[in-house]
Each structure stands twice: as C-alpha cells, then as structure tokens.
Design a protein around this motif. Structure first.
Motif, short mmCIF file in Angstrom:
data_model
loop_
_atom_site.label_atom_id
_atom_site.label_comp_id
_atom_site.label_asym_id
_atom_site.label_seq_id
_atom_site.Cartn_x
_atom_site.Cartn_y
_atom_site.Cartn_z
N GLN A 1 0.81 4.23 -2.89
CA GLN A 1 0.49 5.62 -2.57
C GLN A 1 1.62 6.58 -2.88
OE1 GLN A 1 -1.60 6.57 1.15
NE2 GLN A 1 -1.67 4.38 1.58
N THR A 2 2.86 6.16 -2.66
CA THR A 2 3.95 7.14 -2.66
C THR A 2 5.03 6.90 -3.70
OG1 THR A 2 5.25 5.91 -1.04
CG2 THR A 2 3.65 7.46 -0.17
N ASP B 1 0.83 -1.19 0.00
CA ASP B 1 0.00 0.00 0.00
C ASP B 1 0.88 1.25 0.00
OD1 ASP B 1 -2.49 1.24 -0.01
OD2 ASP B 1 -2.48 1.50 2.17
N HIS C 1 -4.14 -0.77 6.18
CA HIS C 1 -4.30 0.57 5.61
C HIS C 1 -4.05 1.64 6.66
CE1 HIS C 1 -5.72 -0.81 1.74
NE2 HIS C 1 -6.57 -1.61 2.34
#
Length: 320
Positions: A111-112, A107, A229
């Motif tokens: 996201q990054t 995750d 998450h």
C-alpha cells in the motif's frame, strides 16, 4: 555419443578448426589464438587425429581446407555463435525486457512503498509484469529459495542467512483513532494507551512484538482484533474507542483517506529497518540488479522524504 564422452574431448580444437579454415594459414591462426607457430602446428596435429582427416592440404603456396573440414566448420557456425552470445557480457535493456517479477511483501509495503516505485519501473520497462504475493514471514527463506520469488520487501523478524538484503529506510509507528474517540482532541498518555482497546494489523511487520517488548513491564493491552488487512479494523473504528497501531507513514495516508486522527506513541519506541531481501541466485542477474536499484532508489527516497514531511525522529518516536 554421450555427454560424458564429449566432456573427455578437447572441444577447443573445434574453435581452432574454425580459425584454421578462416585463415587458411597456420601462422595467422597461431597469431589469432595467441599461440606460437609450433604450438599451433601441434594443435593441427591433434585436430587431424580427432577428425581422422588432414583438415588442411597444400596446393602450391596455399593451404586449402578439406571437404570434411569445410563441412564440420559450417555445422559449427550455429553452436559456436550461440556459445559466443552465451559467454558475452549481457547488455540489459529495460525497454525490451518482458520478464515477470515475483515479489513477496507485506500489505503495508503493497500500500505505501512499492506502488511509488511502479511508475518509474513501467516507464523504463513497459513490457515487464509483476506478481505480488503475501509474505509468509516464518517461511521467507522458503519463498525466496524454493518458491522462486525474486524479491521480498519487509522487515525480517527471523534470521535471513544466507539471503542477501539491502536497507530501504527506517519506519516509525503511530496510532490511528476515530475522530469520535475520547482522546481525539487531547494528548494521549501511556495510561490512556494501555486503557483503551487495541487492534493490531499484520501489515505492521512484527510491530506487535516490538511494542510488547517496549511495554514488557506494563499491564497487558486489551487486544480486540488482530487481522491481516487494515480494513477489518477500520470497519469498527467508529463503533468503539479503538486504537490501531500501524507504521507511521501508513497512519498518515489512511488518516487523510478516512478522516481519522493520528497520535504518536506515548512511550519510547525505536523505529525499525525496512529492507528488500533476495536469494544469492539473483545476485548477478542484470534484470534483478536493475529492479533492485529502482526499488532501492525510489522506495528509499520515499521513506526518507516521509520521515522529513511527518517530522518523525528516526532514533526515537515518543512523547516525553
């Protein structure tokens, strides 16, 4: 005729047939195939035996293909053309590529890291598609070997042999706190870090184990939440004096979005390598090589820039 029977035949003779029909000359055919004229004559003899046909007949000063030779040669145009295409080097054109790539990742990387490579990928290859699947760290080999995933972006925590990998950069670790946290406006020491409750997120790619290793001779932290998450921890970050330990670049991105405070770790912690990993079956695929080159260039540059922008030390990430 069964496949194994075809295997026992000299299929090079069919290539020789096409050259002989085109050239209508044993000497010219020999030159094209880089053979001596006597060797080419022996090839013609074997071809006649294979087809039970003269192949070439003499009319005056010229050699003329037989009807059978012409018929077989016509039938060979498509399969030999396909073989030429199959055996020729592949010129990969991203603009015409319509492949769907499957990437397993954390995750955190979703996201990054990965989103920052997607704009260039779609600019160069507007017809590609992606399927992003959650990384199952203990099944990484299976996901890349049997799950047919093309690439993984993660920090491997187990042996990955015989998988291939390429380093993207080093990732540090920081802490997220609410602005209402007692430590929000002061320096956090090691005793503070051990005293307050914690949340660990799966996006941190085994960071929990690395931190526990760094604190192995210290009292256990109080872990109130472990989740996949980050949103689960953010939902309660204002309800209790929670410390969320995550990769440093994610901490800074999230802090801007949710108006949180970022604190460095109050102890020595060596940043860890983030990598892209793939199965050897993908080594020489032009499409896969192109994808890996984009991910390495864009994501590697991104991680390096963040290290500079955040003032992170890639050898240590600590407060004296």
């Amino acid at each position: 005729m069964r496949v194994e029977e075809i295997y026992r035949r000299d299929l090079n003779l069919l290539v020789a047939l096409q050259v002989l029909v085109e050239e209508r000359s044993v000497s010219k055919a020999a030159e094209r195939l880089n053979l001596s004229q006597s060797a080419m004559s022996r090839v013609l003899g074997r071809l006649r035996s294979l087809l039970s046909d003269p192949v070439l007949t003499r009319q005056g000063q010229h050699l003329v293909p037989t009807e059978k030779a012409l018929s077989i040669n016509k039938a060979l145009e498509e399969p030999l053309g396909s073989l030429r295409q199959l055996l020729s080097p592949i010129d990969f054109d991203p603009k015409s590529c319509d492949q769907t790539f499957t990437i397993v990742t954390t995750d955190y990387a979703m996201q990054t890291i990965l989103p920052f490579a997607l704009p260039r990928i779609y600019q160069e290859a507007p017809h590609v598609a992606f399927e992003l699947l959650p990384l199952q760290d203990d099944r990484l080999k299976e996901q890349l070997t049997y799950g047919r995933a093309d690439l993984a972006i993660c920090r491997p925590t187990h042996s990955i042999e015989p998988l291939q990998y390429g380093a993207l950069g080093r990732v540090g670790v920081s802490c997220l706190l609410s602005k209402h946290h007692p430590l929000a406006n002061q320096q956090m020491c090691l005793d503070d870090y051990l005293h307050y409750p914690h949340a660990m997120i799966a996006i941190s790619d085994g960071v929990k184990a690395l931190i526990e290793q760094a604190l192995e001779d210290k009292p256990k932290r109080r872990m109130v939440l472990s989740a996949y998450h980050l949103e689960a921890a953010l939902a309660i970050i204002d309800m209790m004096p929670l410390i969320i330990t995550v990769p440093a670049d994610l901490a800074h991105l999230v802090s801007e979005r949710y108006d949180l405070v970022v604190k460095p770790l109050p102890f020595h912690f060596t940043p860890f390598d983030y990598s892209m990993i793939w199965h050897p079956r993908c080594d020489h695929s032009p499409a896969q090589e192109w994808l890996r080159s984009i991910v390495k260039e864009e994501c590697g540059k991104l991680i390096a820039n963040r290290v500079v922008e955040m003032g992170l030390d890639t050898s240590t990430d600590s407060i004296p």
